[in-house]
Every structure is written in structure tokens, then in C-alpha cells.
Scaffold this motif. Sequence first.
Motif, PDB file in Angstrom:
ATOM      1  N   SER A  65       0.786  -1.377   0.080  1.00  0.00           N
ATOM      2  CA  SER A  65      -0.090   0.186   0.018  1.00  0.00           C
ATOM      3  C   SER A  65       0.989   1.264  -0.101  1.00  0.00           C
ATOM      4  N   VAL A  66       2.028   1.109   0.842  1.00  0.00           N
ATOM      5  CA  VAL A  66       2.918   2.439   0.771  1.00  0.00           C
ATOM      6  C   VAL A  66       3.414   2.552  -0.682  1.00  0.00           C
ATOM      7  N   ASN A  67       3.827   1.273  -1.340  1.00  0.00           N
ATOM      8  CA  ASN A  67       4.448   1.505  -2.869  1.00  0.00           C
ATOM      9  C   ASN A  67       3.471   1.990  -3.860  1.00  0.00           C
ATOM     10  N   ARG A  68       2.190   1.805  -3.505  1.00  0.00           N
ATOM     11  CA  ARG A  68       1.020   2.305  -4.444  1.00  0.00           C
ATOM     12  C   ARG A  68       0.664   3.735  -4.205  1.00  0.00           C
ATOM     13  N   VAL A  69       0.743   4.197  -2.769  1.00  0.00           N
ATOM     14  CA  VAL A  69       0.623   5.654  -2.511  1.00  0.00           C
ATOM     15  C   VAL A  69       1.433   6.295  -3.071  1.00  0.00           C
ATOM     16  N   TYR A  70       3.031   5.854  -2.944  1.00  0.00           N
ATOM     17  CA  TYR A  70       3.954   6.551  -3.775  1.00  0.00           C
ATOM     18  C   TYR A  70       3.903   6.680  -5.253  1.00  0.00           C
ATOM     19  N   ARG A  71       3.431   5.699  -5.800  1.00  0.00           N
ATOM     20  CA  ARG A  71       3.341   5.666  -7.355  1.00  0.00           C
ATOM     21  C   ARG A  71       2.274   6.663  -7.774  1.00  0.00           C
ATOM     22  N   VAL A  72       1.260   6.693  -7.072  1.00  0.00           N
ATOM     23  CA  VAL A  72      -0.027   7.676  -7.304  1.00  0.00           C
ATOM     24  C   VAL A  72       0.445   9.227  -7.094  1.00  0.00           C
ATOM     25  N   GLN A  73       1.361   9.261  -6.083  1.00  0.00           N
ATOM     26  CA  GLN A  73       1.800  10.512  -5.850  1.00  0.00           C
ATOM     27  C   GLN A  73       2.558  11.134  -6.814  1.00  0.00           C
ATOM     28  N   LEU A  74       3.625  10.152  -7.382  1.00  0.00           N
ATOM     29  CA  LEU A  74       4.240  10.472  -8.804  1.00  0.00           C
ATOM     30  C   LEU A  74       3.677  10.540  -9.781  1.00  0.00           C
ATOM     31  N   GLU A  75       2.579  10.027 -10.113  1.00  0.00           N
ATOM     32  CA  GLU A  75       1.597  10.115 -11.262  1.00  0.00           C
ATOM     33  C   GLU A  75       0.988  11.743 -11.053  1.00  0.00           C
ATOM     34  N   LEU A  76       0.530  11.866 -10.081  1.00  0.00           N
ATOM     35  CA  LEU A  76      -0.213  13.394  -9.791  1.00  0.00           C
ATOM     36  C   LEU A  76       0.836  14.369  -9.829  1.00  0.00           C
ATOM     37  N   ALA A  77       2.038  14.192  -9.541  1.00  0.00           N
ATOM     38  CA  ALA A  77       3.032  15.107  -9.542  1.00  0.00           C
ATOM     39  C   ALA A  77       3.654  15.491 -11.048  1.00  0.00           C
ATOM     40  N   GLY A  93     -10.864  14.850 -16.706  1.00  0.00           N
ATOM     41  CA  GLY A  93     -11.806  14.998 -15.616  1.00  0.00           C
ATOM     42  C   GLY A  93     -11.850  13.450 -14.982  1.00  0.00           C
ATOM     43  N   SER A  94     -12.112  12.714 -15.917  1.00  0.00           N
ATOM     44  CA  SER A  94     -12.513  11.235 -15.303  1.00  0.00           C
ATOM     45  C   SER A  94     -11.360  10.508 -14.754  1.00  0.00           C
ATOM     46  N   GLU A  95     -10.206  10.973 -15.741  1.00  0.00           N
ATOM     47  CA  GLU A  95      -9.036  10.184 -15.246  1.00  0.00           C
ATOM     48  C   GLU A  95      -8.578  10.731 -13.829  1.00  0.00           C
ATOM     49  N   ARG A  96      -8.567  11.912 -13.968  1.00  0.00           N
ATOM     50  CA  ARG A  96      -7.969  12.593 -12.359  1.00  0.00           C
ATOM     51  C   ARG A  96      -8.654  12.125 -11.340  1.00  0.00           C
ATOM     52  N   MET A  97     -10.227  11.927 -11.557  1.00  0.00           N
ATOM     53  CA  MET A  97     -11.182  11.203 -10.402  1.00  0.00           C
ATOM     54  C   MET A  97     -10.786   9.863 -10.277  1.00  0.00           C
ATOM     55  N   GLU A  98     -10.294   9.151 -11.344  1.00  0.00           N
ATOM     56  CA  GLU A  98      -9.968   7.986 -11.112  1.00  0.00           C
ATOM     57  C   GLU A  98      -8.475   7.892 -10.158  1.00  0.00           C
ATOM     58  N   VAL A  99      -7.535   8.603 -10.510  1.00  0.00           N
ATOM     59  CA  VAL A  99      -6.132   8.834  -9.901  1.00  0.00           C
ATOM     60  C   VAL A  99      -6.689   9.099  -8.403  1.00  0.00           C
ATOM     61  N   GLN A 100      -7.524  10.118  -8.365  1.00  0.00           N
ATOM     62  CA  GLN A 100      -7.772  10.664  -6.752  1.00  0.00           C
ATOM     63  C   GLN A 100      -8.303   9.305  -5.963  1.00  0.00           C
ATOM     64  N   ALA A 101      -9.071   8.756  -6.813  1.00  0.00           N
ATOM     65  CA  ALA A 101      -9.598   7.299  -6.242  1.00  0.00           C
ATOM     66  C   ALA A 101      -8.806   6.362  -5.487  1.00  0.00           C
ATOM     67  N   ARG A 102      -7.815   5.954  -6.550  1.00  0.00           N
ATOM     68  CA  ARG A 102      -6.846   5.137  -6.372  1.00  0.00           C
ATOM     69  C   ARG A 102      -5.925   5.859  -5.046  1.00  0.00           C
ATOM     70  N   LYS A 103      -5.625   6.736  -5.273  1.00  0.00           N
ATOM     71  CA  LYS A 103      -4.863   7.407  -4.129  1.00  0.00           C
ATOM     72  C   LYS A 103      -5.490   7.546  -2.968  1.00  0.00           C
ATOM     73  N   PHE A 104      -6.822   7.835  -2.674  1.00  0.00           N
ATOM     74  CA  PHE A 104      -7.830   7.545  -1.662  1.00  0.00           C
ATOM     75  C   PHE A 104      -7.685   6.080  -1.123  1.00  0.00           C
ATOM     76  N   TYR A 105      -7.790   5.243  -1.768  1.00  0.00           N
ATOM     77  CA  TYR A 105      -7.892   3.718  -1.385  1.00  0.00           C
ATOM     78  C   TYR A 105      -6.542   3.302  -1.149  1.00  0.00           C
ATOM     79  N   SER A 106      -5.413   3.676  -1.619  1.00  0.00           N
ATOM     80  CA  SER A 106      -4.041   3.466  -1.298  1.00  0.00           C
ATOM     81  C   SER A 106      -3.858   3.825   0.049  1.00  0.00           C
ATOM     82  N   GLN A 107      -4.131   5.180   0.139  1.00  0.00           N
ATOM     83  CA  GLN A 107      -3.970   5.745   1.823  1.00  0.00           C
ATOM     84  C   GLN A 107      -4.618   5.244   2.765  1.00  0.00           C
TER      85      GLN A 107
END
Length: 213
Positions: A65-77, A93-107
Motif C-alpha cells: 500500500s505504501v508503494n501504491r501511494v508513492y506511485r500515485v503521488q508521482l503520477e499526480l506530481a 476529468g474522469s482520469e483525474r477522479m480515477e487517480v484521486q480514487a486510487r490515491k484515497f484507497y491506497s492511503q
Amino acid sequence: MTLYYSMVFMLLMLEMFIFGSLIFPLPFTWRRRLFTFISESPLVAKVQYGMKITFIFITVLFIDSVNRVYRVQLELAAASKSEMRGGAAVLGGSERMEVQARKFYSQRNMYLCGFTLFLSLILNRTYVMILDQLRLEEELKELKGDSSVKSKKSVNALGDPSEPGEVAKLKEQLKAKDRDIEHLKKQADGLSREYNRLGDQTSASDATPKKER
């Protein structure tokens, strides 16, 4: 939430219940019986062994889960940097919402696994501290019982109810030491007198030949 993260959440709730049970104020006898049962029960030992294996898997999930959070953070950055440079929108818009959702679930999964592991360490330390407390309380009660028995024996032997046994024993030892010191002083005085007498005899014998000459 997937099945294994649901099991981790149930385990977290179980740990919270166990922690509340450990810190709940109970009478000394009840708590001693409870912890004696936990320490000596073979079933509890098997459960503890299974829990250790479970926590190894939870540690693996936490790292993932830490690895997933890190990868999502890199993608958003990376997406935010490209937008700041004036490029086209990398994420819609939909892709950003998907990334934000993946970030939320990973965190969420990271916090869930992290708190479960952290609470397991707290439970282990709390259990050890309570065992030490029970052991010290039992030793204190035994010492109090032994001191009362010794004081009764000393009262019967010395006939002085106001004097504890240990204090009376120390006073007897001090009196014996004082008697030994007095005896040594008398011996030293006797040796000193004998030394002076021999010295006077020696000086007298040395003076006699001089008078004859």
C-alpha cells in the motif's frame, strides 16, 4: 474493500477490543487468573503463533500500500508539472477522479495496515507490562507476609513487641562488634604496657655497665 482488507479491519477491531479488556480495571485475583490462563493455555499459544503469521502478511500488505501511494503521488506530481508548463491536460476529468480514487484507497489501506501493526506492538508491550506488574505485586505480598512472620518470631524470641526482628538482629550484631572492639582495646593496652616495661628494662640494663666503668 477487498476481502483481505476487510479481514485486516476485523482484526483491528479485535485488537481494539482486546486492548480495552487489558486496561479495564479488574480485581487482582481475577486479573491474575486471567493472565495465568492466557500464559499457560496451549490454545492461546496456537492462536498467538497464527497471529504472528497473519501479521507477516499484513506487513506485506502495508509495504504494498505504501508503494501504491508513492506511485500515485508521482503520477499526480508529473501531471501537475506538465500542466504548469503550459502543456495540454495530461489527465482528463474522469482520469483525474480515477487517480484521486486510487490515491484515497491506497492511503486508506496504508493507514489500516499501519494502525493494525502499530496496535499489535502496543498490545504486546501492554501484556508484558501487566505480567510484570502482577509478578511485582505477588512478590510484594510475599515479602509483606514474610516480614510479618519474622517480626512475630522476633517478638517471641526477644520479648519486645515494639522492635522488629531485623532491627533487633542488627542491634545484637552491633553489640557483638562493640564487645570485640573493647576486647581488642584491652589487648592493645596490655601490649602497650608490656612494650613500655621491656623498654624500661632495656634502658636500665644499658645504663648499668656505664656506671661500673
